[in-house]
Design an enzyme around this catalytic site. Structure first.
Site, mmCIF file in Angstrom:
data_model
loop_
_atom_site.group_PDB
_atom_site.id
_atom_site.type_symbol
_atom_site.label_atom_id
_atom_site.label_comp_id
_atom_site.label_asym_id
_atom_site.label_seq_id
_atom_site.Cartn_x
_atom_site.Cartn_y
_atom_site.Cartn_z
ATOM 1 N N GLU A 75 13.330 -6.413 103.055
ATOM 2 C CA GLU A 75 14.052 -7.725 102.761
ATOM 3 C C GLU A 75 13.312 -8.335 101.459
ATOM 4 O O GLU A 75 14.070 -8.780 100.600
ATOM 5 C CB GLU A 75 13.684 -8.459 104.083
ATOM 6 C CG GLU A 75 13.961 -9.993 103.506
ATOM 7 C CD GLU A 75 12.828 -10.925 103.965
ATOM 8 O OE1 GLU A 75 12.802 -11.701 102.935
ATOM 9 O OE2 GLU A 75 12.353 -11.198 104.943
ATOM 10 N N HIS A 76 11.854 -8.221 101.085
ATOM 11 C CA HIS A 76 11.511 -8.537 100.050
ATOM 12 C C HIS A 76 11.894 -7.817 98.677
ATOM 13 O O HIS A 76 12.117 -8.392 97.701
ATOM 14 C CB HIS A 76 10.073 -8.556 99.980
ATOM 15 C CG HIS A 76 9.121 -9.759 100.477
ATOM 16 N ND1 HIS A 76 8.548 -10.541 99.861
ATOM 17 C CD2 HIS A 76 9.498 -10.301 101.696
ATOM 18 C CE1 HIS A 76 8.160 -11.616 100.664
ATOM 19 N NE2 HIS A 76 8.537 -11.341 101.820
#
Length: 433
Positions: A75-76
């Site tokens: 996600e990052h």
């Protein structure tokens, strides 16, 4: 005259109760599925602002061993470079026109989302598709993001009021993937590589596990054409996600020494999963006990009557095949035992004493009001309908949800409370000297 909330019926009169003063809200949902399995849900509202996102049915429970923390790290890292853009261009694509781009990971979902002017909705959808299907995970960017996530893990260690939730779930679901921390371990994060991220996406992040969710003033036909243009070219494939292993709730009682100014305590038990017939009633019970309102029973019993704490709250977290209910409070060291007793007393009261019809109407009205206000915030609604459509292939309208809440009786609540609180098999986790 009492009050209620009606939907989609501004002329025909109250759909819930007769002789009520009604507030009308018009919300409709439209659905479409692309040939590759990507689903679309739209709430069309008259607004210049568009709220858009992609929900993916992949979370931290879909990781094992050395991959724990992978979903959150992905996600990052999705924003760190694609075949078409560098990290700076990704971040500027939405921010540069006054919008906001963000993402989050839970135990069972990953969500990318954006807030923008309606005229930039197509830009947001194109960017979602680019980062989901064309991310390259440049090693130099991955190295920097690794440090960012390590500091995020450190920040939780410095915040006992947040860390205690993670440790409670680790103890409650010990031995099951739901137990491990969404952030993963420092050891794992240090070993993540671009190649491992790409393999995890290829195995798990398939189109049929994705839902495009939009709250905006846009026609469904136009939204479908935009999604076909940006998402339609990607073929579906089998997913490696396997959730057949059902979690088992484990009872425990732990007191861990911490050098903190307060004693932080969490007491909880298992609760209905998202498909359980008790979910609606239990959601209302949670709101009565420790919801956001200042008149919640726990706030009155622990804070208002005794001043033991600044914050006391309850949370109900339903997963696809399990659920957790817990009560948190940060109190003076000398008030911990008394606070735990007060919490148990309130849970027992939900089992032993049914609400009067008038008291039930008040809590029903309060909860429905909270739902309507929450739905009026476009970002909240976008996330809510995306999560619902991911799980149920449909989204209940506010009218349907209100009817379910208003149909509950005092005996319904008492029976549901009895099923989940009656045995008083609570687990406790305490941080303190």
């Amino acid at each position: 005259m009492d009050e209620c909330f009606c939907f989609n019926n501004p002329i025909g009169g109250c759909t819930i109760k007769k002789n009520f003063r009604c507030y009308y809200v018009h919300i409709m949902y439209e659905y479409h599925t692309l040939p590759n399995g990507i689903r679309i849900v739209l709430s069309r509202v008259p607004s210049r602002v568009a709220y858009s996102g992609v929900y993916i049915n992949v979370g931290s429970r879909d990781e094992y061993g050395a991959d724990e923390g992978m979903a959150h790290f992905i996600e990052h890292s999705l924003f760190k470079g694609t075949e078409h853009r560098r990290a700076h261009h990704i971040l500027s694509r939405i921010d540069g026109v006054g919008g906001e781009l963000n993402a989050f990971t839970t135990k069972e979902e990953t969500c990318l989302y954006a807030t923008s002017l309606g005229e930039h909705l197509d830009r947001c959808l194109e960017l979602f598709a680019d980062v989901l299907f064309h991310s390259t995970f440049p090693e130099t960017e991955i190295a920097k993001e690794r440090d960012v996530v390590l500091e995020e893990i450190n920040s939780y260690s410095d915040s006992p009021s947040e860390l205690i939730y993670d440790e409670f779930e680790e103890l409650a679901f010990e031995g099951h993937p739901l137990a491990h921390n969404i952030l993963g371990t420092k050891r794992n994060v240090r070993r993540f590589t671009a190649e491992r991220l790409r393999r995890h996406i290829e195995r798990c992040y398939t189109p049929s596990r994705m839902v495009v969710t939009v709250v905006a003033d846009v026609e469904m036909g136009r939204l479908v054409r935009m999604c076909e243009r940006h998402f339609g070219a990607y073929s579906d494939r089998p997913s490696a996600v396997d959730r057949t292993a059902k979690p088992v709730f484990r009872q425990f009682d732990r007191h861990l020494g911490r050098h903190t100014h307060q004693t932080h305590l969490l007491i909880g038990c298992q609760a209905p999963d998202i498909y359980n017939r008790d979910k609606t009633a239990f959601t209302l019970i949670n709101n009565i006990l420790g919801g956001p309102a200042m008149n919640s029973r726990l706030n009155v019993a622990v804070r208002e009557h005794y001043g033991f704490c600044y914050n006391v709250e309850s949370q109900y977290v339903p997963f696809s095949d399990a659920g957790l209910f817990y009560v948190y409070a940060g109190v003076d060291h000398g008030a911990a035992e008394r606070t735990l007793t007060l919490v148990r007393d309130e849970l027992r009261r939900m089992v032993d004493t049914a609400l009067t019809p008038s008291a039930l109407r008040k809590v029903q009205r309060q909860f429905v009001g909270q739902m309507v206000i929450n739905a009026a915030a476009g970002l909240n609604e976008m996330q809510s309908i995306g999560k619902a459509y991911l799980a149920f292939e449909k989204v209940d309208t506010l009218e349907e949800m209100t009817a379910d809440i208003m149909a509950l009786t005092p005996d319904d609540l008492r029976q549901v409370a009895g099923r989940w609180f009656g045995a008083e098999e609570y687990s406790t986790l305490v941080y303190g000297n």
